[in-house]
Design a protein around this motif. Structure first.
Motif, PDB file in Angstrom:
ATOM      1  N   UNK A 103      38.166  42.457  40.002  1.00 51.84           N
ATOM      2  CA  UNK A 103      38.942  41.315  39.547  1.00 51.84           C
ATOM      3  C   UNK A 103      39.950  40.868  40.584  1.00 51.84           C
ATOM      4  N   UNK A 104      40.327  39.589  40.509  1.00 51.94           N
ATOM      5  CA  UNK A 104      41.367  39.029  41.372  1.00 51.94           C
ATOM      6  C   UNK A 104      42.647  38.890  40.545  1.00 51.94           C
ATOM      7  N   UNK A 105      43.735  39.360  41.106  1.00 52.25           N
ATOM      8  CA  UNK A 105      45.019  39.346  40.403  1.00 52.25           C
ATOM      9  C   UNK A 105      46.017  38.538  41.216  1.00 52.25           C
ATOM     10  N   UNK A 106      46.744  37.657  40.571  1.00 50.38           N
ATOM     11  CA  UNK A 106      47.852  36.949  41.205  1.00 50.38           C
ATOM     12  C   UNK A 106      49.141  37.504  40.626  1.00 50.38           C
ATOM     13  N   UNK A 107      49.996  38.029  41.483  1.00 54.64           N
ATOM     14  CA  UNK A 107      51.254  38.636  41.057  1.00 54.64           C
ATOM     15  C   UNK A 107      52.406  37.700  41.400  1.00 54.64           C
ATOM     16  N   UNK A 108      53.203  37.357  40.393  1.00 52.26           N
ATOM     17  CA  UNK A 108      54.436  36.595  40.591  1.00 52.26           C
ATOM     18  C   UNK A 108      55.600  37.551  40.405  1.00 52.26           C
ATOM     19  N   UNK A 109      56.376  37.734  41.448  1.00 48.59           N
ATOM     20  CA  UNK A 109      57.486  38.682  41.438  1.00 48.59           C
ATOM     21  C   UNK A 109      58.784  37.922  41.648  1.00 48.59           C
ATOM     22  N   UNK A 129      39.707  30.783  40.001  1.00 49.05           N
ATOM     23  CA  UNK A 129      39.157  31.988  40.617  1.00 49.05           C
ATOM     24  C   UNK A 129      39.991  33.229  40.324  1.00 49.05           C
ATOM     25  N   UNK A 130      41.141  33.044  39.672  1.00 51.25           N
ATOM     26  CA  UNK A 130      42.043  34.156  39.364  1.00 51.25           C
ATOM     27  C   UNK A 130      41.689  34.730  37.993  1.00 51.25           C
ATOM     28  N   UNK A 131      41.522  36.042  37.934  1.00 50.26           N
ATOM     29  CA  UNK A 131      41.169  36.692  36.669  1.00 50.26           C
ATOM     30  C   UNK A 131      42.393  37.014  35.819  1.00 50.26           C
ATOM     31  N   UNK A 169      48.117  37.560  46.134  1.00 50.35           N
ATOM     32  CA  UNK A 169      46.806  37.510  45.510  1.00 50.35           C
ATOM     33  C   UNK A 169      46.021  38.714  46.012  1.00 50.35           C
ATOM     34  N   UNK A 170      45.553  39.530  45.082  1.00 49.46           N
ATOM     35  CA  UNK A 170      44.851  40.761  45.424  1.00 49.46           C
ATOM     36  C   UNK A 170      43.498  40.811  44.724  1.00 49.46           C
ATOM     37  N   UNK A 171      42.588  41.554  45.331  1.00 51.26           N
ATOM     38  CA  UNK A 171      41.283  41.780  44.726  1.00 51.26           C
ATOM     39  C   UNK A 171      41.059  43.279  44.592  1.00 51.26           C
ATOM     40  N   UNK A 172      40.565  43.694  43.429  1.00 50.96           N
ATOM     41  CA  UNK A 172      40.269  45.098  43.172  1.00 50.96           C
ATOM     42  C   UNK A 172      38.763  45.265  43.044  1.00 50.96           C
ATOM     43  N   UNK A 173      38.183  46.207  43.817  1.00 49.66           N
ATOM     44  CA  UNK A 173      36.757  46.484  43.714  1.00 49.66           C
ATOM     45  C   UNK A 173      36.460  47.837  44.346  1.00 49.66           C
ATOM     46  N   UNK A 174      35.661  48.638  43.693  1.00 51.73           N
ATOM     47  CA  UNK A 174      35.165  49.916  44.216  1.00 51.73           C
ATOM     48  C   UNK A 174      36.265  50.788  44.802  1.00 51.73           C
ATOM     49  N   UNK A 175      37.376  50.902  44.091  1.00 48.18           N
ATOM     50  CA  UNK A 175      38.458  51.748  44.570  1.00 48.18           C
ATOM     51  C   UNK A 175      39.272  51.152  45.700  1.00 48.18           C
TER      52      UNK A 175
END
Length: 561
Positions: free
Chosen positions: A161-167, A293-295, A177-183
């Protein structure tokens, strides 16, 4: 043991990865959040809750929000002493380390510290210096939204999944914007504003209050201004929770009452919300993604509790942000996981974390116009922003004149086409062989690592001679000798024993309440005298009992007032 630290503008936290996940440590008051506030009481330094109480009673001896001037040579005067932001941050770090050491029973010597994604080279190096002044080795600096996404990705998400973080913290705003896949946790883009945070939304309310009530904030005594800021912060929380809020405060001997609705607050804050839009749009553009495109969208930082922030995110990204992650703890939990990765925790051995270079890095050049004339002062990017690190890139350059004896190459950081609008990082002067004239060429190589260390290598392609510059220190930063001098000065300051801090904080609170509530001064003074008398007995059980009663009395007074 490597700890993870969220060194925030308003609050800071510390924790460790213990094999079962991130674990955050409480301070001497039993709180996870330690206010990033420092106060001097003679030769004794107070950090956290006790220091925050003294913002009202001793504003000239107390400092807060100093993270906003990290990386500069700005000094804060506390009484007769002057402190750089690195030193004040080091005192906060020392307090956090004492809490961790009390919980773990061992000395802490290494840490991963979070920084805003859009912190400059100078601000990152200042954070490392703060760690050195606190007596620890900073193993890694991790971008705050990356840390938050790391905590979220490893604890709460399965699959890709793609994550957009607002801090949105007290002093800075970051988007990643980060993508998580296969560790793998891979950062695609970061953007932000290092001078946009909850403090700016508070300032909007203060200015509106001043305009409506005819109050000249510059004419208020420091103590009254600090008290107004403190009560306005509570007022802001009321606006976020209830939709409207009323403030009543005594200033310059006159009671002033002011009301505001959530709708008006959002109107007043419209310019700040517009400033939030720009980094969000830039991050999406740099990642070559659209809102669809953001999950998931994740909100972190204390200031995201303002309902207008959630509405902005929903409008721009077309989805409701996730709120099940504690906004104040997500970054700290992420730093503990990063610390676990650094020390190769068994349960994290399959996780790979990447990050990006937040700014464009390049050199100054001259450009040629249509008449063949040279115009100096332009910026040539070598490493574009949001390049995955570690990275190494090259550019070829040549002297502008066949009579040139020295090639002077300036190294800069920024996004402006004119170098003087960017941040100067250093300069290399390379001798030019006169026999080669203007035909000589040079190869410039930039190498940027995960710790924000930039190495510049310039090679004379004719002779093969290399010239190196490692940018470990920014202009205005402390050198090794200055760090040792400042370290000795900080070590000379006294610190209350950790077990005494709840009593110190309670007395500081009583002094603040005495200053604020003039109709109840006799009661507060009597309670304070009784508590001090109890402290002199050194009876731990009796002190604990009286501290609880004194706290309840102050709670009741402030609730009813």
């Amino acid at each position: 043991m490597i700890v993870g630290i969220d060194l925030g503008t308003t609050h800071s936290l510390i924790g460790v990865h213990d094999g079962q996940g991130g674990r955050l440590f409480t301070n001497a008051y039993g709180d996870l959040l330690t206010p990033s506030v420092v106060s001097l009481d003679g030769d004794t330094v107070l950090v956290g809750r006790a220091a925050r109480e003294r913002l009202v009673t001793h504003p000239h001896l107390t400092a807060a929000t100093f993270k906003r001037v990290m990386g500069s040579d700005h000094e804060v005067k506390l009484g007769e002493r002057r402190f750089r932001p690195e030193e004040l941050s080091a005192l906060v770090l020392r307090s956090l380390l004492a809490d961790a050491e009390a919980a773990l029973g061992i000395r802490i010597e290494e840490a991963v510290i979070s920084v805003p994604a859009y912190f400059s080279d100078a601000q990152r190096k200042a954070t490392r210096t703060a760690g050195e002044l606190a007596g620890i080795r900073v193993e890694r600096l991790i971008n705050e939204p990356t840390a938050a996404a790391l905590a979220y990705g490893l604890r709460d998400r399965e699959g890709e999944g793609r994550i957009l973080v607002l801090d949105l913290g007290g002093g800075t705003f970051d988007v990643s914007i980060l993508e998580l896949f296969d560790g793998v946790v891979e950062v695609h883009a970061s953007a932000g504003d290092t001078f946009l945070g909850g403090e700016d939304f508070l300032e909007v309310l203060l200015q509106a209050f001043a305009a409506d009530s005819g109050t000249d904030l510059k004419q208020l005594p420091a103590g009254e201004l600090a008290r107004l800021r403190q009560q306005m912060e509570a007022f802001k929380h009321g606006l976020s929770g209830n939709g409207d809020s009323t403030l009543q405060i005594a200033l310059l001997g006159t009671t002033v009452q002011w009301s505001c609705t959530a709708e008006r607050f959002e109107t007043l804050a419209a310019p700040l919300l517009q400033r939030m839009r720009l980094p969000i749009e830039r991050a999406l553009r740099d990642a070559r993604l659209g809102p669809g495109d953001i999950d998931d969208v994740v909100l972190v930082g204390g200031a995201v509790r303002m309902s207008m922030v959630g509405r902005l995110a929903t409008r721009l990204l077309g989805r409701l942000p996730l709120r099940h992650i504690h906004p104040d703890q997500a970054i700290a939990l992420g730093t503990t996981l990063a610390a676990g990765l650094k020390q190769r925790a068994i349960d994290l051995e399959e996780v790979v974390l990447t990050d990006v270079c937040p700014y464009t890095l390049g050199i100054d050049i001259s450009r040629v116009d249509e008449r063949g004339r040279y115009h100096p002062g332009y910026f040539l990017p070598v490493i574009p922003r949001n390049s995955v690190v570690p990275i190494s890139r090259e550019q070829s350059i040549s002297p502008v004149s066949d009579k040139q004896k020295v090639l002077s190459v300036g190294i800069f950081q920024g996004e402006h086409p004119v170098v003087e609008r960017n941040i100067a990082l250093g300069r290399l002067d390379i001798p030019v062989d006169p026999a080669r004239g203007g035909d000589g060429s040079f190869r410039v190589r930039f190498t940027y690592d995960v710790d924000g260390l930039l190495q510049v290598e310039i090679t004379d392609t004719g002779s093969g001679r290399k010239h190196d510059l490692v940018l470990q220190r920014s202009e205005g930063a402390l050198d090794a000798e200055q760090i040792q001098e400042r370290l000795a000065a900080l070590q000379a300051l006294k610190v209350h024993p950790r077990e005494h801090l709840p009593n110190v904080a309670l007395m500081a609170r009583a002094e603040r309440v005495y200053a604020e509530y003039i109709d109840n001064r006799d009661h507060v003074q009597a309670w304070l005298a009784h508590f001090r008398s109890t402290l002199e007995s050194q009876d731990a059980a009796r002190i604990a009992e009286q501290r609880e009663a004194f706290t309840a009395a102050l709670d009741a007074l402030e609730t009813d007032a």
